[in-house]
Design an enzyme around this catalytic site. Structure first.
Site, PDB file in Angstrom:
ATOM      1  N   TRP A  63       0.786  -1.145   0.267  1.00  0.00           N
ATOM      2  CA  TRP A  63       0.295  -0.216  -0.351  1.00  0.00           C
ATOM      3  C   TRP A  63       0.818   1.110   0.036  1.00  0.00           C
ATOM      4  O   TRP A  63       1.998   0.953   0.335  1.00  0.00           O
ATOM      5  CB  TRP A  63      -1.023   0.031   0.936  1.00  0.00           C
ATOM      6  N   HIS A  71      -6.609  19.281  -6.288  1.00  0.00           N
ATOM      7  CA  HIS A  71      -6.345  20.025  -7.914  1.00  0.00           C
ATOM      8  C   HIS A  71      -5.890  19.530  -8.935  1.00  0.00           C
ATOM      9  O   HIS A  71      -5.053  20.518  -9.375  1.00  0.00           O
ATOM     10  CB  HIS A  71      -7.051  21.388  -8.312  1.00  0.00           C
ATOM     11  N   HIS A  75      -9.571  16.210 -12.854  1.00  0.00           N
ATOM     12  CA  HIS A  75     -10.450  16.089 -10.941  1.00  0.00           C
ATOM     13  C   HIS A  75     -11.060  17.892 -11.320  1.00  0.00           C
ATOM     14  O   HIS A  75     -11.085  18.006 -12.628  1.00  0.00           O
ATOM     15  CB  HIS A  75      -9.463  17.067  -9.959  1.00  0.00           C
ATOM     16  N   ASP A  77     -13.608  20.803  -9.674  1.00  0.00           N
ATOM     17  CA  ASP A  77     -13.931  21.147  -8.954  1.00  0.00           C
ATOM     18  C   ASP A  77     -15.649  22.106  -8.314  1.00  0.00           C
ATOM     19  O   ASP A  77     -16.752  22.166  -9.208  1.00  0.00           O
ATOM     20  CB  ASP A  77     -13.797  23.209 -10.085  1.00  0.00           C
ATOM     21  N   HIS A  81     -14.519  26.619  -5.052  1.00  0.00           N
ATOM     22  CA  HIS A  81     -13.616  26.780  -5.225  1.00  0.00           C
ATOM     23  C   HIS A  81     -12.775  28.320  -5.645  1.00  0.00           C
ATOM     24  O   HIS A  81     -11.797  28.332  -5.709  1.00  0.00           O
ATOM     25  CB  HIS A  81     -12.748  25.819  -6.068  1.00  0.00           C
TER      26      HIS A  81
HETATM   27 MN    MN Z   1      -9.704  22.819 -10.325  1.00  0.00          MN
END
Ligand code: MN
Length: 262
Positions: A63, A71, A75, A77, A81
């Site tokens: 692991w 971000h 990704h 938003d 943000h």
């Molecule tokens: Mn972003």
């Protein structure tokens, strides 16, 4: 909608009549992250530290510990943000209703413009050209700006010059049209942000972030494989991690595409 609809969908996914397209880049320490002017705090790159690998640190298991900015990579938003969305209800990734993570997506093909011009702008006129062929963008749809920018890698992705990054994006007017006239759910790109590389020079600066998040809309960026989506008709699955008070998160973005869509 009925149990039958879901059974049919499951069967069509199994046969391949409904394809599932992965719109996600691999999360990798080398994937570029946004670089802000030096007076601002900076986005950390993705890092992966091995904790054990079937060895003395853990004989039966492997692991990693991860370090990342919200971000990073492909990704999502959330409205929190941006300062324009900071006081809205449900503005963080843990508070957004999960029904907002599944919905229709419209893809505006900007590849010809982006091929000729790194600073290509999606304008209201460009949206009108798309709609003349593919129909009006429906309320509550995701709108993706396809540029094929995801096929770039390394330095060509951020495309930094002496005066900052150069990559395509929407004009303030285009984003306002999508929000105020079409009432979209969110806006997505293949570049490092929902704004153009030179988005700091618009009024207001970074208009896609400013207007989208001020209106409670979402962003998706650093996406891949938009060339595998039809202009209309795909169903998007984009669920960020449930980070308490999180302003965004890396995620696996997928789209369901029906046979015959092109
Ligand atoms: Mn972003």
């Amino acid at each position: 909608m009925s149990l039958n609809t879901l059974a049919t969908l499951a069967a069509e996914i199994a046969t391949g009549a409904v394809r599932i397209v992965d719109l996600t880049h691999t999360l990798d320490p080398d994937f570029p992250v946004i670089i802000l002017p030096p007076e601002f705090g900076q986005c950390a790159r993705f890092r992966m530290e091995e904790v054990s690998a079937y060895d003395h640190r853990g004989p039966g298991w492997k692991w990693h510990n991860l370090t990342l900015n919200e971000h990073t990579g492909t990704h999502f938003d959330a409205p929190a943000h941006w300062i324009s969305g900071r006081d809205l209800p449900h503005n963080t990734v843990d508070a957004i209703p999960v029904s907002d993570f599944v919905g229709p997506v419209v893809v505006i093909d900007c590849t010809q413009g982006a091929e000729k011009d790194d600073d290509f702008e999606l304008t209201p006129e460009g949206i009108a050209v798309h709609e003349a062929t593919h129909g009006k963008i429906p309320k509550d749809a995701w709108v993706f700006m396809r540029t094929d920018w995801s096929k770039r890698s390394g330095a060509a992705y951020l495309n930094m010059k002496d005066d900052g990054p150069h990559s395509p994006g929407p004009t303030p007017e285009a984003i306002q049209m999508l929000i105020n006239k079409r009432d979209i759910r969110g806006f997505g790109t293949e570049t490092v942000g929902t704004d153009a590389g030179q988005g700091a020079h618009y009024a207001p600066p970074f208009p896609a972030h400013y207007f989208l998040h001020g209106a409670g809309k979402y962003g998706l960026q650093c996406m891949a494989n938009l060339d595998q989506l039809p202009p209309t008709g795909a169903l998007l699955l984009a669920a960020p991690l449930k980070i308490k008070n999180g302003t965004g998160s890396p995620l696996r973005v997928m789209a369901l595409v029906a046979d015959g869509a092109s």
